[in-house]
Every structure is written in C-alpha cells, then in structure tokens.
Design a protein around this motif. Structure first.
Motif, PDB file in Angstrom:
ATOM      1  N   LEU A 203      12.970  38.181  56.199  1.00 62.59           N
ATOM      2  CA  LEU A 203      14.909  39.049  56.543  1.00 62.59           C
ATOM      3  C   LEU A 203      15.098  37.730  58.464  1.00 62.59           C
ATOM      4  O   LEU A 203      16.139  38.161  57.976  1.00 62.59           O
ATOM      5  CB  LEU A 203      14.547  40.241  56.933  1.00 62.59           C
ATOM      6  N   ALA A 204      14.080  37.387  58.683  1.00 58.73           N
ATOM      7  CA  ALA A 204      14.689  36.667  59.592  1.00 58.73           C
ATOM      8  C   ALA A 204      13.545  34.916  60.510  1.00 58.73           C
ATOM      9  O   ALA A 204      12.154  36.026  59.961  1.00 58.73           O
ATOM     10  CB  ALA A 204      14.827  37.555  60.966  1.00 58.73           C
ATOM     11  N   MET A 205      14.500  34.643  60.477  1.00 62.80           N
ATOM     12  CA  MET A 205      13.084  33.003  61.082  1.00 62.80           C
ATOM     13  C   MET A 205      14.250  32.216  62.139  1.00 62.80           C
ATOM     14  O   MET A 205      14.824  31.832  61.921  1.00 62.80           O
ATOM     15  CB  MET A 205      12.924  32.272  59.551  1.00 62.80           C
ATOM     16  N   VAL A 206      13.458  32.571  63.136  1.00 64.43           N
ATOM     17  CA  VAL A 206      13.968  31.650  64.133  1.00 64.43           C
ATOM     18  C   VAL A 206      12.550  30.555  64.242  1.00 64.43           C
ATOM     19  O   VAL A 206      11.913  30.739  64.500  1.00 64.43           O
ATOM     20  CB  VAL A 206      14.086  32.262  65.452  1.00 64.43           C
ATOM     21  N   GLY A 207      12.702  29.377  64.051  1.00 65.51           N
ATOM     22  CA  GLY A 207      11.851  28.742  63.424  1.00 65.51           C
ATOM     23  C   GLY A 207      11.224  27.850  65.237  1.00 65.51           C
ATOM     24  O   GLY A 207      10.403  27.262  65.680  1.00 65.51           O
ATOM     25  N   SER A 208      12.299  27.444  65.955  1.00 64.51           N
ATOM     26  CA  SER A 208      12.138  27.385  67.434  1.00 64.51           C
ATOM     27  C   SER A 208      13.267  28.412  68.546  1.00 64.51           C
ATOM     28  O   SER A 208      13.968  28.825  68.246  1.00 64.51           O
ATOM     29  CB  SER A 208      12.436  25.923  68.087  1.00 64.51           C
ATOM     30  N   LYS A 209      13.092  28.209  70.302  1.00 67.66           N
ATOM     31  CA  LYS A 209      14.332  28.167  70.964  1.00 67.66           C
ATOM     32  C   LYS A 209      15.821  28.207  70.515  1.00 67.66           C
ATOM     33  O   LYS A 209      16.765  28.794  70.278  1.00 67.66           O
ATOM     34  CB  LYS A 209      13.925  28.424  72.099  1.00 67.66           C
ATOM     35  N   ASP A 210      15.458  26.714  70.091  1.00 63.29           N
ATOM     36  CA  ASP A 210      16.934  26.205  69.803  1.00 63.29           C
ATOM     37  C   ASP A 210      16.767  24.873  69.442  1.00 63.29           C
ATOM     38  O   ASP A 210      15.883  23.309  69.256  1.00 63.29           O
ATOM     39  CB  ASP A 210      18.112  25.532  71.000  1.00 63.29           C
ATOM     40  N   TYR A 211      17.191  25.352  67.389  1.00 58.09           N
ATOM     41  CA  TYR A 211      16.816  24.193  66.645  1.00 58.09           C
ATOM     42  C   TYR A 211      17.432  22.412  67.261  1.00 58.09           C
ATOM     43  O   TYR A 211      17.339  21.080  66.282  1.00 58.09           O
ATOM     44  CB  TYR A 211      17.582  24.241  65.500  1.00 58.09           C
ATOM     45  N   PHE A 212      18.711  22.329  68.394  1.00 60.41           N
ATOM     46  CA  PHE A 212      19.400  20.962  68.172  1.00 60.41           C
ATOM     47  C   PHE A 212      19.492  21.109  69.636  1.00 60.41           C
ATOM     48  O   PHE A 212      19.745  19.522  70.450  1.00 60.41           O
ATOM     49  CB  PHE A 212      20.681  21.418  68.524  1.00 60.41           C
ATOM     50  N   ASP A 213      17.774  21.198  69.959  1.00 63.79           N
ATOM     51  CA  ASP A 213      17.423  21.108  71.553  1.00 63.79           C
ATOM     52  C   ASP A 213      16.355  19.998  71.625  1.00 63.79           C
ATOM     53  O   ASP A 213      14.976  20.321  71.305  1.00 63.79           O
ATOM     54  CB  ASP A 213      17.142  21.894  72.131  1.00 63.79           C
ATOM     55  N   SER A 214      16.640  18.443  71.337  1.00 61.62           N
ATOM     56  CA  SER A 214      15.973  17.140  71.358  1.00 61.62           C
ATOM     57  C   SER A 214      15.012  16.870  71.861  1.00 61.62           C
ATOM     58  O   SER A 214      13.096  16.469  71.599  1.00 61.62           O
ATOM     59  CB  SER A 214      16.336  16.250  70.920  1.00 61.62           C
ATOM     60  N   LEU A 215      14.996  18.252  73.240  1.00 60.91           N
ATOM     61  CA  LEU A 215      13.201  17.899  74.088  1.00 60.91           C
ATOM     62  C   LEU A 215      12.628  18.716  74.125  1.00 60.91           C
ATOM     63  O   LEU A 215      11.430  18.613  74.874  1.00 60.91           O
ATOM     64  CB  LEU A 215      14.299  17.975  75.118  1.00 60.91           C
ATOM     65  N   ILE A 216      12.989  19.723  73.348  1.00 62.29           N
ATOM     66  CA  ILE A 216      11.151  20.729  73.173  1.00 62.29           C
ATOM     67  C   ILE A 216      11.377  20.324  71.277  1.00 62.29           C
ATOM     68  O   ILE A 216      10.268  21.159  70.792  1.00 62.29           O
ATOM     69  CB  ILE A 216      11.626  21.978  73.240  1.00 62.29           C
ATOM     70  N   ASP A 217      11.520  19.441  70.455  1.00 65.12           N
ATOM     71  CA  ASP A 217      11.352  19.075  68.882  1.00 65.12           C
ATOM     72  C   ASP A 217      12.062  20.597  68.388  1.00 65.12           C
ATOM     73  O   ASP A 217      10.978  20.947  67.457  1.00 65.12           O
ATOM     74  CB  ASP A 217      10.215  18.551  68.846  1.00 65.12           C
ATOM     75  N   GLY A 218      12.742  20.676  68.803  1.00 66.33           N
ATOM     76  CA  GLY A 218      13.798  21.731  68.025  1.00 66.33           C
ATOM     77  C   GLY A 218      13.634  22.129  66.848  1.00 66.33           C
ATOM     78  O   GLY A 218      13.909  22.500  66.413  1.00 66.33           O
ATOM     79  N   GLN A 219      13.497  21.009  66.213  1.00 63.41           N
ATOM     80  CA  GLN A 219      14.260  21.180  65.042  1.00 63.41           C
ATOM     81  C   GLN A 219      12.746  21.453  63.950  1.00 63.41           C
ATOM     82  O   GLN A 219      12.382  21.444  63.304  1.00 63.41           O
ATOM     83  CB  GLN A 219      14.584  19.386  64.742  1.00 63.41           C
ATOM     84  N   VAL A 220      11.744  20.732  64.839  1.00 65.49           N
ATOM     85  CA  VAL A 220      10.242  21.701  64.046  1.00 65.49           C
ATOM     86  C   VAL A 220       9.730  23.001  63.648  1.00 65.49           C
ATOM     87  O   VAL A 220      10.377  23.691  64.836  1.00 65.49           O
ATOM     88  CB  VAL A 220       8.845  20.852  64.816  1.00 65.49           C
ATOM     89  N   ASN A 221       9.993  23.610  63.026  1.00 66.70           N
ATOM     90  CA  ASN A 221       9.818  24.575  62.927  1.00 66.70           C
ATOM     91  C   ASN A 221       8.407  25.981  62.829  1.00 66.70           C
ATOM     92  O   ASN A 221       7.305  25.197  62.907  1.00 66.70           O
ATOM     93  CB  ASN A 221      10.177  24.821  61.140  1.00 66.70           C
ATOM     94  N   ILE A 222       8.168  25.385  63.738  1.00 69.26           N
ATOM     95  CA  ILE A 222       7.119  26.097  64.521  1.00 69.26           C
ATOM     96  C   ILE A 222       6.838  27.320  63.105  1.00 69.26           C
ATOM     97  O   ILE A 222       5.425  27.443  63.318  1.00 69.26           O
ATOM     98  CB  ILE A 222       7.597  26.610  65.548  1.00 69.26           C
ATOM     99  N   ALA A 223       7.387  27.909  62.406  1.00 67.29           N
ATOM    100  CA  ALA A 223       7.323  29.930  61.543  1.00 67.29           C
ATOM    101  C   ALA A 223       6.482  28.425  60.760  1.00 67.29           C
ATOM    102  O   ALA A 223       5.279  29.354  59.892  1.00 67.29           O
ATOM    103  CB  ALA A 223       7.854  30.172  61.510  1.00 67.29           C
TER     104      ALA A 223
END
Length: 583
Positions: A203-223
C-alpha cells in the motif's frame, strides 16, 4: 506494423531486417539502434542518455561515462544509477572497459585510468518529477524481469498498481517528520512500508526520507536493502518454539548463561539490554520485555535451522548461508529486508495465512485490453494457534510495561495492535514492525552508510514514534478488528503450562533486585513483581527439548543442560539425574 506478437509480425520484421542490411552498413544500423533504445529515466537514445545522466553531448562523453551508459540497456531499471543496484552497475561497467582491452579497442593505460574513476559521482541528480519514486522503481524492476525492456518502454502498457497514493503521501509525511525529530539522535534517514495482511497488497513504500537527496544516498531503497533487525527477529524463534509445543505460559530462566563457543573461539555470553536478570519468567514476559537470554534459549529449543525454515516460509529470503548463523541470530545477527519483515509479520496478523506480496493489479495494452491480471495468492504457512499466540504476546501492553513502561508509542487504548521493536549493536539500526488484522507496518531508522546513531537510539525511541504517527492517521480509516484468542493447552508438565508451585518471591521492578515481603508492602503494586520460584532447575531438566509435550524423557547429555543449570546455580555439579518433574 501493429504491436501484436504474431506470425505476421515476425515475417514483416524479417523482411525489414533484410532490407536494412542491404541498404545500410552494420555500423549505421548500430547507430540507429543506439539512438532509439531506452536507457532508463525516460532517456531514449545515447544522446538523450548522455544529457540525462551527465549533462553533456554523447560525443563529449569520457571513456568511463560511455562504458557506464553502455551498461544500462541490458536492464534499465535494475542498472539505473539512481537505483539500489549501483554495485552491480559498476561491475558491469568495469567488465565492458576490460573487454575493450581484450578486443584491442583501447590501450591498457586508458582503461586503467577509466577504471580508477568514480563515475557515479559524475551522475546528475534526478529531476524531482516522480511521485513515490522508490515504489515506481520497484515496480519497474519487477516488470523488467517479467516482460523485458521492449514491452516496458515501447509498447505503451498501462500499469495499475496496489499503491494507495493518499496513504503514500501520509507515510512520506510521517517519515519526514520523524527524521527531523531524530536529528538529535544522529539519524538522518528512515524507511516505512505498509502492507495489507488480507491481500498482500503493498500500500505504501517510502524507501528513504528523500529520494532526491544524494547526501544521504536517498536513491537507495532501504525497504529492500538487507539490514540487521535486532530484537525484531525474536518472534520467529518463539513462533517455532510454539509450533513444537512450548507455550506463552512456558517458564524459562533469565539468568547469566554461558552458551559455549560461538565459532569465533570465544564463549557466547549475552546480556540483557538493561544489564539485569529477571529470574524465572514466562515466554510471554520474555518476548514482551525483549529479554535476550530467554530469547537465545528459546532459539536453542526451537532449533536454528528450523527457525530459519519458518522465517523463510513467512517470506524472509536473506538467510541462505546458514553456516554463518549461530544462537546470536535471534538477537538480529542476520540481515533482513524491511519489506520482507513487514510482509512476514502480516502472516501473524492474518492467522497464519500468507498472501504473496502484490504490487500490480493489472496491465493493459494501448487499446485497453487486459494483458495480465494479478490475482491474490494465499497459502497457509503457520498454524492459526501459533499466530494467535504471537499476536497475544505482541499486543500485551501490560506484559511489556515492566521494561518499556505502560505509556509508549506501542500502547493503544482503542485498537488491537501488535508490535515488536529492534535495535542493533552500536545503534546502527532501529526498527519497529507491527500490525493490526488489517494493516502491517514496518519502520527502519538509521544512516545508509551504517554510521552509528547516538547512544540510546533504541527502536522504541526513534522508530516507534514514526510508526505510531503513521498508524494514528491510518487506523481511523480501517475496520476495527480484534485478534482471535488462542486455546490454552492442558498438560501435566507444569513448566510448560506455567502452573508451578513454590515460594513467592518479590522483586522491585526498577532495579530487578529481590526484596522481602514486608518491604514489598512499602511500594505501590505497580512497582513490585511477584514471582513463584519452584525448585531451581532449567526447563531442560524437565522436558525433552524437541518433544516438550511428549513422553520422551529429558536429555541430560545435552551440553546445554549443564550450561543452563550452572547459569541458575553456580554450584551445580554434573552427575547422573533421575527425572523429577515439578508437581
């Protein structure tokens, strides 16, 4: 040509291919191909890909950049520089570079220089024009595996997913707020997953705080990234123990215990988080309070391989190399994925019935014809009574209050909600996974680069508030439903049923210290725990570990028998024992 895959189309494709080969050279045909094929991120053709990923014309690409782009068409979503598989992408890129030397297309010096460049640092951040990006890429990768790039990128398919977009927005909001609040703990990221136990729908998947924030590797889907789960793994061991015949009422000693060599040459002597020991406790108390020593004993009683078997039947896929795991597995010694943990816990919520994770409802072609419809796939993987015992324990706020207190994010007055937290060593990962009969929600908090959070960053403090914030928004929208109750067994084995006789002892909850009956009367009832203490022996003294309800006698040759006895009574001596059940 139309897009239908039929004999007529195959014949026409063959005719066109022959005409092209007669009219154009192979290099020209390759140019046509490279200028039309998809590279992912809505980039079609090498020129568009060069602009999208590097902000330059194709003719200006460096060797390392060209090799990376050449890696993408094989699987545009899997190898996306913005996705979860950057290691695989770079491996593919380096293979291409090495092939250039083999084919004599570049000298070794040029290739060595290209291999030493961190090409990913050159990638332009993605444009913020994608909603629920981690979910979108998860679905695209699923489709690539099933249909390949041609269908996905060029056939105009329409994908109907399971995403509840309004819920997704609320989940993203809960994660953003939680990460902001967790800055004081040194945590810069979080992930949240929500699944329907009754259908398996994501129903919902938030893989990181901000997908577009490269400083936290936001593109990586932690889920979907393996992380250690801490104590949130414990329910699997208890579920397996319950399958064998142990019960929530079964008594087990929480006492200092040397479990012997752990494979590293050292003896495995775990401690409880608070450093205290609670003496004789029920499995309900042990799991609710997340006591470590009883959990390790429970894993031994359940069996390591058997527990992994159960976890895998619930959907955990990351424990393949079983030789790595010992008794510390129950304290989170094996990596798992948040998505799979949330799905596995949903099986408890659904009385042992597992619904296969589902992300797509149906796919239609350009004409609106249904190309494929995805039905719900369910299978019973856990006994109903076992699931209900886990539900009863994980929703028992009074049982966990001795350690966690009665007023925590896990406590609900108006809803039946089960939950388990987890924290890993050095506070690198914090978890809360919980559920109702209608929704299963998992939250992870930490840092993508595995940097430790600050001391005290327990799951109950950093992950549970995000989990609770989200559930507060969702529960009013869902049917209110209670968990089914389990049936208590009748057995003459009182250590199994918890019906033991003995002397009543009194313990101060805050310190765990034993106090006299007279002194106990000076405290409030909520500050003192009463405990019946029978003759001091471990459960292995009374039951056969693999057949706790059967007629089989205890195995006094079990090496753990002596170790557990010494944990309770340091003066215990090995010898020959007659079976002496507690009456």
């Amino acid at each position: 040509m139309d897009r239908d895959k039929n004999l007529k189309r195959k014949i026409l494709e063959s005719i066109i291919a022959i005409k092209l080969e007669r009219k154009f050279s192979k290099d020209e045909i390759l140019d046509f191909y490279l200028n039309q094929i998809p590279y992912g991120s809505n980039a079609y053709g090498i020129e568009s890909a060069a602009q999208t990923f590097f902000g330059k014309r194709a003719i200006d690409l460096a060797l390392d950049e060209a090799a990376l782009l050449a890696s993408l068409p094989k699987a545009t979503t899997f190898y996306s520089p913005y996705g979860n598989n950057q290691t695989a992408l770079i491996s593919q890129q380096k293979n291409i570079l090495r092939q250039l030397v083999t084919l004599g297309l570049a000298d070794e010096k040029m290739i060595k220089e290209a291999l030493g460049i961190d090409t990913l640092k050159k990638i332009i951040p993605p444009k913020k024009n994608i909603q629920a990006p981690h979910f979108v890429f998860y679905v695209k990768e699923f489709l690539e595996k099933e249909y390949g790039n041609l269908d996905l990128e060029t056939e105009g398919l329409k994908i109907y997913t399971t995403l509840d977009y309004d819920m997704q927005r609320r989940a993203e909001e809960s994660v953003r707020q939680g990460v902001e609040n967790n800055k004081k703990y040194g945590a810069n990221n979080a992930s949240l997953v929500a699944i329907s136990p009754k259908t398996g729908e994501l129903l919902a998947m938030v893989g990181s705080k901000d997908y577009f924030d490269s400083l936290i590797d936001g593109q990586v889907n932690i889920a979907t990234s393996p992380r250690q789960p801490g104590s949130s793994f414990k329910p699997f061991a208890y579920a397996k123990a319950f399958e064998k015949g142990y019960q929530p009422e079964t008594l087990i000693w929480d006492a200092p215990t040397n479990f012997g060599p752990d494979g590293s040459g050292k003896n495995y002597i775990p401690n409880n988080y608070n450093g205290n020991f609670s003496g004789l406790v029920s499995m309900r108390q042990a799991l609710s309070s997340s006591l470590n020593i009883p959990a390790v004993k429970t894993l031994y009683l359940a069996g390591i391989n058997e527990t992994i078997d159960l976890a895998e039947s619930l959907g955990i896929s990351t424990l393949e190399n079983r030789s790595r795991f010992g008794l510390s597995l129950v304290l989170g010694g094996g990596e798992v994925k948040l998505l799979e943990m949330t799905s596995a816990f949903s099986v408890f919520a659904n009385d042992g019935e597992k619904n296969q994770l589902k992300v797509i409802q149906k796919i239609t072609d350009q004409k609106g014809n249904i190309k494929k419809e995805y039905s719900n796939e369910s299978k019973n993987v856990l006994e109903k009574e076992v699931a209900r015992k886990i539900n009863s324990i994980l929703s028992d706020n009074s049982a966990r209050s001795a350690v966690f207190g009665s007023n925590t994010p896990l406590a609900f007055k108006d809803y039946a909600v089960a939950a388990k937290t987890g924290t890993t060593q050095e506070f690198r990962d914090a978890w809360t996974v919980g559920y109702t009969p209608n929704i299963s929600v998992g939250v992870w908090v930490g840092n993508n680069d595995n940097t430790p959070m600050k001391y005290g960053s327990d799951g109950i403090f950093v992950a549970a508030p995000i989990w609770r914030n989200f559930l507060n928004k969702e529960l009013p929208n869902l049917p209110k439903e209670n968990f089914g109750s389990y049936e208590k067994i009748v057995s003459s084995k009182s250590m199994i049923t918890g019906n033991v006789s003995g002397e009543i002892k009194y313990y101060k909850i805050a310190s765990g210290k034993k106090i006299s009956e007279d002194k106990s009367k000076k405290y409030k009832a909520s500050e003192v725990r009463q405990q019946i203490e029978p003759e001091k022996h471990s459960i292995l003294f009374y039951v056969n570990k693999d057949f706790p309800l059967g007629p089989e006698l205890p195995n006094y040759n079990d090496p753990m028998f002596v170790r557990w006895e010494k944990g309770i009574n340091q003066d215990f001596e090995e010898g020959i024992f007659d079976f002496n059940p507690i009456n």
